[in-house]
Design a protein around this motif. Structure first.
Motif, short mmCIF file in Angstrom:
data_model
loop_
_atom_site.label_atom_id
_atom_site.label_comp_id
_atom_site.label_asym_id
_atom_site.label_seq_id
_atom_site.Cartn_x
_atom_site.Cartn_y
_atom_site.Cartn_z
N ILE A 1 0.95 -1.14 0.14
CA ILE A 1 -0.05 0.00 0.05
C ILE A 1 0.82 1.30 -0.01
O ILE A 1 1.74 1.45 0.77
N GLU A 2 0.60 2.05 -0.81
CA GLU A 2 1.36 3.70 -1.20
C GLU A 2 0.37 4.35 -0.51
O GLU A 2 -0.88 4.41 -0.81
N VAL A 3 1.03 5.16 0.41
CA VAL A 3 0.22 6.35 0.87
C VAL A 3 0.80 7.62 0.51
O VAL A 3 2.13 8.02 1.02
N ASP A 4 0.06 8.32 -0.41
CA ASP A 4 0.71 9.48 -1.00
C ASP A 4 0.01 10.62 -0.59
O ASP A 4 -1.05 10.95 -0.87
N LEU B 1 11.98 2.50 -5.46
CA LEU B 1 11.90 2.90 -4.05
C LEU B 1 13.32 3.62 -3.68
O LEU B 1 13.59 3.43 -2.28
N GLY B 2 14.06 3.84 -4.45
CA GLY B 2 15.29 4.25 -4.38
C GLY B 2 15.27 5.57 -3.40
O GLY B 2 16.50 5.72 -2.60
N ALA B 3 14.46 6.41 -3.33
CA ALA B 3 14.45 7.60 -2.89
C ALA B 3 13.89 7.51 -1.35
O ALA B 3 13.79 8.39 -0.56
N TYR B 4 13.43 6.14 -1.03
CA TYR B 4 12.90 6.04 0.22
C TYR B 4 13.79 5.26 1.08
O TYR B 4 14.70 4.52 0.94
N LYS C 1 2.43 11.14 9.28
CA LYS C 1 1.99 12.10 7.97
C LYS C 1 2.91 12.50 7.27
O LYS C 1 2.74 13.48 6.23
N ARG C 2 4.20 12.94 8.02
CA ARG C 2 5.28 13.67 7.28
C ARG C 2 6.11 12.96 6.30
O ARG C 2 6.91 13.33 5.72
N PHE C 3 5.51 11.89 5.99
CA PHE C 3 6.25 10.78 5.24
C PHE C 3 5.34 10.13 4.15
O PHE C 3 4.18 9.51 4.49
N ASN C 4 5.50 10.15 2.95
CA ASN C 4 5.02 9.63 1.90
C ASN C 4 5.38 7.84 2.25
O ASN C 4 6.83 7.92 2.59
N ALA C 5 4.45 6.89 2.45
CA ALA C 5 4.78 5.58 2.83
C ALA C 5 4.44 4.59 1.93
O ALA C 5 3.66 4.67 0.99
N VAL C 6 5.04 3.46 1.89
CA VAL C 6 4.95 2.32 1.26
C VAL C 6 4.95 1.08 2.29
O VAL C 6 6.12 0.60 3.02
N LYS D 1 9.56 8.42 2.65
CA LYS D 1 10.04 9.45 1.89
C LYS D 1 9.40 10.79 2.26
O LYS D 1 8.28 10.92 2.54
N PRO D 2 10.23 11.58 3.07
CA PRO D 2 9.74 13.13 3.55
C PRO D 2 9.13 13.82 2.60
O PRO D 2 9.19 13.63 1.27
N ASN D 3 7.64 14.20 2.98
CA ASN D 3 6.93 14.73 1.85
C ASN D 3 6.55 16.62 2.52
O ASN D 3 7.45 16.94 3.37
N LYS D 4 5.66 17.17 1.78
CA LYS D 4 5.39 18.65 2.23
C LYS D 4 5.06 18.73 3.61
O LYS D 4 5.06 20.01 4.20
N ASN D 5 4.73 17.67 4.60
CA ASN D 5 4.45 18.01 5.72
C ASN D 5 5.44 17.84 6.75
O ASN D 5 5.19 18.04 8.00
#
Length: 298
Positions: free
Chosen positions: A131-134, A152-155, A273-278, A289-293
């Motif tokens: 599950i990807e959480v974007d 997933l190299g950036a994760y 919530k601060r990371f897009n997750a797989v 992977k860090p996101n906008k939050n």
């Protein structure tokens, strides 16, 4: 030059093919730090569910269950954050989320009071998928594990270890030059940043070692309301990353999940919530992977 162009044309379809297509994509809303999606239970659509990695079973509120006229087929013990209670269950239901269907689903019926959702989407519905959480697109994407090949190299990769069917990662609180390490649960259904379980806090004297900055009042799924101290952790190490000045709720619970001996505490979605997750429940890995939050206020 013509040969070079031909090579690029040939390679481009291969690059496109490397991206795995999801089985289904579900939009979500982020409210009070938590992820909510809409599901169908039996023939009733548009029921609001919280996406909750801290729940090993799926739940429907008693109010929604009464509205759907679900039969009660048994009882079970519900372990809330501050206590336990006996609740009803309903077997043989059908849950649809996106284009996916879970047949013969068991729903625990909990008399949620003051919560603005109909149910809990637990890990019993997540397992069997990647599950990807974007958080940028506000989508949950479900994939078959065997065919998942996204880059997933950036994760950053974290090993998931299940304690009493609860996903955990090893984390460390650093204070006054000392390290306190344990397995912390990952709870996307919790609004806060971090809760330290009462036994872990007492064992290491954390209420005395961490400066208190306030109090928090919480309500658990067992119906109890309780107050806890909020302290400031100077440094937290999560995987290979360090975070500073993290607010941590120091539980004083004597029963329930926050009084557990087998986990040091719980990361809530105020942090996650601060990371897009797989979430790869098949191989027991979490990719972040860090996101906008990332730099929003804790």
């Amino acid at each position: 030059m013509k040969h070079l162009i031909f090579c690029i044309i040939m390679i481009w379809p291969l690059l496109l093919a490397a991206q795995t297509k999801p089985n289904t994509t579900i939009p979500f809303v982020l409210e009070d730090n938590c992820v909510y999606i809409y599901c169908q239970v039996n023939t009733t659509d548009s029921l609001k569910f919280i996406f909750d990695t801290g729940a090993n079973g799926s739940v429907l509120s008693e109010t929604a269950a009464n509205r759907l006229k679900l039969p009660r087929t048994g009882t079970t013990h519900n372990v809330g954050s501050n206590g336990t209670n006996t609740v009803s269950q309903s077997a043989g239901n059908v849950i649809r989320f996106g284009s996916l269907t879970k047949s013969n689903a068991l729903l625990t019926l909990i008399p949620y009071e003051g919560f603005k959702f109909d149910g809990v989407f637990g890990t019993d519905l997540m397992k069997g998928y990647v599950i990807e959480v974007d958080y940028h697109k506000k989508e949950l994407r479900f994939y078959e594990p065997a065919g998942y090949h996204n880059d997933l190299g950036a994760y950053a990769r974290c090993k998931l270890r299940f304690v009493a069917d609860y996903p955990t990662v090893t984390s460390t609180i650093v204070a006054n030059g000392r390290r306190y390490t344990g397995r912390f649960g990952l709870d996307t259904g919790a609004e806060d940043v971090l809760t330290v379980a009462a036994p872990f806090g007492r064992k290491h004297g954390l209420p005395a070692r961490l400066p208190r900055i306030g109090t928090a009042v919480s309500q658990g799924s067992d119906g109890s309301t309780y107050e806890s101290a909020v302290a400031l952790a100077p440094e937290i190490r999560f995987g290979r990353k360090c975070f500073y000045r993290v607010p941590a709720t120091l539980s004083q619970s004597t029963s329930g999940a926050d009084a557990t001996e087998d986990k040091a505490g719980f990361w809530g979605n105020g942090f996650l919530k601060r990371f897009n997750a797989v979430w790869d429940f098949d191989r027991n890995y979490l990719y972040l992977k860090p996101n906008k939050n990332l730099y929003t206020e804790l």
